[in-house]
Design an enzyme around this catalytic site. Sequence first.
Site, PDB file in Angstrom:
ATOM      1  N   LYS A 132       0.467  -1.493   0.162  1.00 30.74           N
ATOM      2  CA  LYS A 132       0.077  -0.110   0.125  1.00 30.74           C
ATOM      3  C   LYS A 132       0.817   1.226   0.034  1.00 30.74           C
ATOM      4  CE  LYS A 132      -1.834  -1.158   4.026  1.00 30.74           C
ATOM      5  NZ  LYS A 132      -1.412  -2.178   4.244  1.00 30.74           N
ATOM      6  N   ARG A 165      -9.033   1.166   8.415  1.00 25.02           N
ATOM      7  CA  ARG A 165      -8.778   0.190   9.253  1.00 25.02           C
ATOM      8  C   ARG A 165      -9.883  -0.440  10.255  1.00 25.02           C
ATOM      9  NH1 ARG A 165      -3.008   0.955   8.775  1.00 25.02           N
ATOM     10  NH2 ARG A 165      -2.118  -1.333   9.159  1.00 25.02           N
ATOM     11  N   ARG A 215      11.563  -6.256   4.563  1.00 29.97           N
ATOM     12  CA  ARG A 215      10.594  -4.556   4.259  1.00 29.97           C
ATOM     13  C   ARG A 215      12.446  -3.625   5.664  1.00 29.97           C
ATOM     14  NH1 ARG A 215       5.399  -1.594   5.925  1.00 29.97           N
ATOM     15  NH2 ARG A 215       5.479  -3.258   7.082  1.00 29.97           N
ATOM     16  N   ARG A 227      11.437  -2.072  11.243  1.00 28.47           N
ATOM     17  CA  ARG A 227      10.738  -2.295  12.304  1.00 28.47           C
ATOM     18  C   ARG A 227      10.368  -2.962  13.135  1.00 28.47           C
ATOM     19  NH1 ARG A 227       5.716   0.265   8.339  1.00 28.47           N
ATOM     20  NH2 ARG A 227       4.652  -1.169  10.490  1.00 28.47           N
ATOM     21  N   ARG A 278      -0.640  -8.922  13.316  1.00 24.73           N
ATOM     22  CA  ARG A 278      -0.688  -8.290  12.541  1.00 24.73           C
ATOM     23  C   ARG A 278      -2.303  -8.584  11.544  1.00 24.73           C
ATOM     24  NH1 ARG A 278       4.200  -5.044  11.400  1.00 24.73           N
ATOM     25  NH2 ARG A 278       2.628  -3.896   9.966  1.00 24.73           N
TER      26      ARG A 278
HETATM   27  P1  ADP Z   1       1.447  -1.263   7.192  1.00 24.49           P
HETATM   28  O1  ADP Z   1       2.535  -0.510   6.823  1.00 24.49           O
HETATM   29  O2  ADP Z   1       1.986  -2.201   7.775  1.00 24.49           O
HETATM   30  O3  ADP Z   1       0.302  -1.883   6.843  1.00 24.49           O
HETATM   31  P2  ADP Z   1       1.395   0.793   9.160  1.00 24.49           P
HETATM   32  O4  ADP Z   1       2.387   1.606   9.316  1.00 24.49           O
HETATM   33  O5  ADP Z   1       0.175   1.188   8.080  1.00 24.49           O
HETATM   34  O6  ADP Z   1       1.413  -0.509   8.995  1.00 24.49           O
HETATM   35  O7  ADP Z   1       0.512   0.239  10.530  1.00 24.49           O
HETATM   36  C1  ADP Z   1       1.478   0.773  11.197  1.00 24.49           C
HETATM   37  C2  ADP Z   1       0.381  -0.114  12.730  1.00 24.49           C
HETATM   38  O8  ADP Z   1       0.386   1.547  13.324  1.00 24.49           O
HETATM   39  C3  ADP Z   1      -0.641  -0.340  13.103  1.00 24.49           C
HETATM   40  O9  ADP Z   1       0.118  -1.793  13.065  1.00 24.49           O
HETATM   41  C4  ADP Z   1      -1.409  -0.158  13.876  1.00 24.49           C
HETATM   42  O10 ADP Z   1      -0.340  -0.507  14.951  1.00 24.49           O
HETATM   43  C5  ADP Z   1      -0.919   1.320  13.510  1.00 24.49           C
HETATM   44  N1  ADP Z   1      -1.676   1.876  13.405  1.00 24.49           N
HETATM   45  C6  ADP Z   1      -2.171   2.518  11.881  1.00 24.49           C
HETATM   46  N2  ADP Z   1      -3.001   2.969  11.006  1.00 24.49           N
HETATM   47  C7  ADP Z   1      -4.304   2.389  11.716  1.00 24.49           C
HETATM   48  C8  ADP Z   1      -5.144   3.026  11.635  1.00 24.49           C
HETATM   49  N3  ADP Z   1      -5.732   3.725  11.055  1.00 24.49           N
HETATM   50  N4  ADP Z   1      -5.393   2.405  12.977  1.00 24.49           N
HETATM   51  C9  ADP Z   1      -5.340   2.242  14.119  1.00 24.49           C
HETATM   52  N5  ADP Z   1      -3.726   1.510  14.058  1.00 24.49           N
HETATM   53  C10 ADP Z   1      -2.858   1.642  13.189  1.00 24.49           C
HETATM   54  P1  ADP Z   2       2.320  -2.516   3.273  1.00 25.29           P
HETATM   55  O1  ADP Z   2       2.010  -0.219   3.075  1.00 25.29           O
HETATM   56  O2  ADP Z   2       1.092  -2.587   3.017  1.00 25.29           O
HETATM   57  O3  ADP Z   2       2.808  -2.470   4.737  1.00 25.29           O
HETATM   58  P2  ADP Z   2       4.840  -1.825   2.167  1.00 25.29           P
HETATM   59  O4  ADP Z   2       4.563  -0.695   0.646  1.00 25.29           O
HETATM   60  O5  ADP Z   2       5.188  -1.563   3.164  1.00 25.29           O
HETATM   61  O6  ADP Z   2       3.538  -2.431   2.978  1.00 25.29           O
HETATM   62  O7  ADP Z   2       5.676  -2.936   1.254  1.00 25.29           O
HETATM   63  C1  ADP Z   2       6.205  -3.886   2.402  1.00 25.29           C
HETATM   64  C2  ADP Z   2       7.641  -4.438   1.885  1.00 25.29           C
HETATM   65  O8  ADP Z   2       7.192  -5.396   0.650  1.00 25.29           O
HETATM   66  C3  ADP Z   2       8.226  -3.719   1.254  1.00 25.29           C
HETATM   67  O9  ADP Z   2       9.327  -3.531   1.526  1.00 25.29           O
HETATM   68  C4  ADP Z   2       7.850  -3.115   0.126  1.00 25.29           C
HETATM   69  O10 ADP Z   2       9.667  -2.448  -0.404  1.00 25.29           O
HETATM   70  C5  ADP Z   2       8.022  -4.570  -0.489  1.00 25.29           C
HETATM   71  N1  ADP Z   2       7.110  -4.683  -2.034  1.00 25.29           N
HETATM   72  C6  ADP Z   2       6.297  -3.344  -2.239  1.00 25.29           C
HETATM   73  N2  ADP Z   2       5.824  -3.805  -3.442  1.00 25.29           N
HETATM   74  C7  ADP Z   2       6.169  -4.906  -3.507  1.00 25.29           C
HETATM   75  C8  ADP Z   2       5.748  -6.055  -4.780  1.00 25.29           C
HETATM   76  N3  ADP Z   2       5.401  -5.492  -5.663  1.00 25.29           N
HETATM   77  N4  ADP Z   2       6.598  -7.160  -5.199  1.00 25.29           N
HETATM   78  C9  ADP Z   2       7.604  -6.755  -3.867  1.00 25.29           C
HETATM   79  N5  ADP Z   2       7.783  -6.484  -3.212  1.00 25.29           N
HETATM   80  C10 ADP Z   2       7.280  -5.114  -3.009  1.00 25.29           C
END
Ligand code: ADP
Ligand code: ADP
Length: 214
Positions: free
Chosen positions: A13, A88, A127, A160, A171
């Site tokens: 995302k 979320r 990541r 992270r 998660r």
């Molecule tokens: P990811 O990129 O792996 O989806 P995020 O960076 O979006 O993770 O979020 C990291 C953490 O921050 C989540 O696991 C949660 O604990 C918190 N968080 C982020 N966005 C929200 C939300 N909209 N509601 C509740 N918790 C959130």
């Molecule tokens: P989210 O925001 O949904 O948690 P991220 O954008 O941080 O996800 O991506 C999660 C991990 O996967 C990161 O290490 C990122 O560099 C990698 N990644 C993102 N898109 C792709 C893809 N299309 N193919 C392989 N790896 C990817």
Amino acid sequence: MKIIMLGAPGAGKGTQAKMIADKYAIPHISTGDIFRANIKNGTELGKKAKEYMDKGLLVPDELTVDLVIDRVAQEDCKNGYVLDGFPRTIPQAESLDKALDERGEKIDYAINVEVPDDNIINRMSGRRACLSCGATYHIVHIPTKVEGICDRCGAELILRDDDKPETVKKRLDIYHEQTQPLIDYYSEKGALAEVDGTKDMKDVFADIVGILGE
Ligand code: ADP
Ligand code: ADP
Ligand code: ZN
């Protein structure tokens, strides 16, 4: 253009949201980035949010919803934005819709980035994140030019705390329980678009541009 990114943790995302924000010149608003910035700066919000984040739990709506609603009301969001990591939960989505509705606005697209759970664990362990500029890399799929250093800003990259396999599993459970229902929610509103997130990063983006338009 008001866009929401849906998808499991690690689906890509953030990666796609940043490209969308660049191409369409709209702000990228990531709740995860906002919380991590608060943790880094030692704010009260950061201290509270960290307790939940480290356990792989969602930060409570009381700490999350108003923050986003205030952010999207700011001047730079007039022409749209891409929300990454919010909503979320169904109550978060309902609060957002209510606030937008009061201003005669609505979400145009909810883009669901589809990636099976099996791929997620692998993506998360590789990541690497930049806390200075928010960029994200992958040690195998999206490597940096210099190992451990952000291509964009030169800061040191981190693994992270919440990307450890045990926390990722938690998660994912929470994602399926609380966030996945948003797919039906936005589908019923006619805003849902789905892309195959297992493709190469550039191909996923091409599919998204196909949906949003050039
Ligand atoms: P990811 O990129 O792996 O989806 P995020 O960076 O979006 O993770 O979020 C990291 C953490 O921050 C989540 O696991 C949660 O604990 C918190 N968080 C982020 N966005 C929200 C939300 N909209 N509601 C509740 N918790 C959130
Ligand atoms: P989210 O925001 O949904 O948690 P991220 O954008 O941080 O996800 O991506 C999660 C991990 O996967 C990161 O290490 C990122 O560099 C990698 N990644 C993102 N898109 C792709 C893809 N299309 N193919 C392989 N790896 C990817
Ligand atoms: Zn950086």
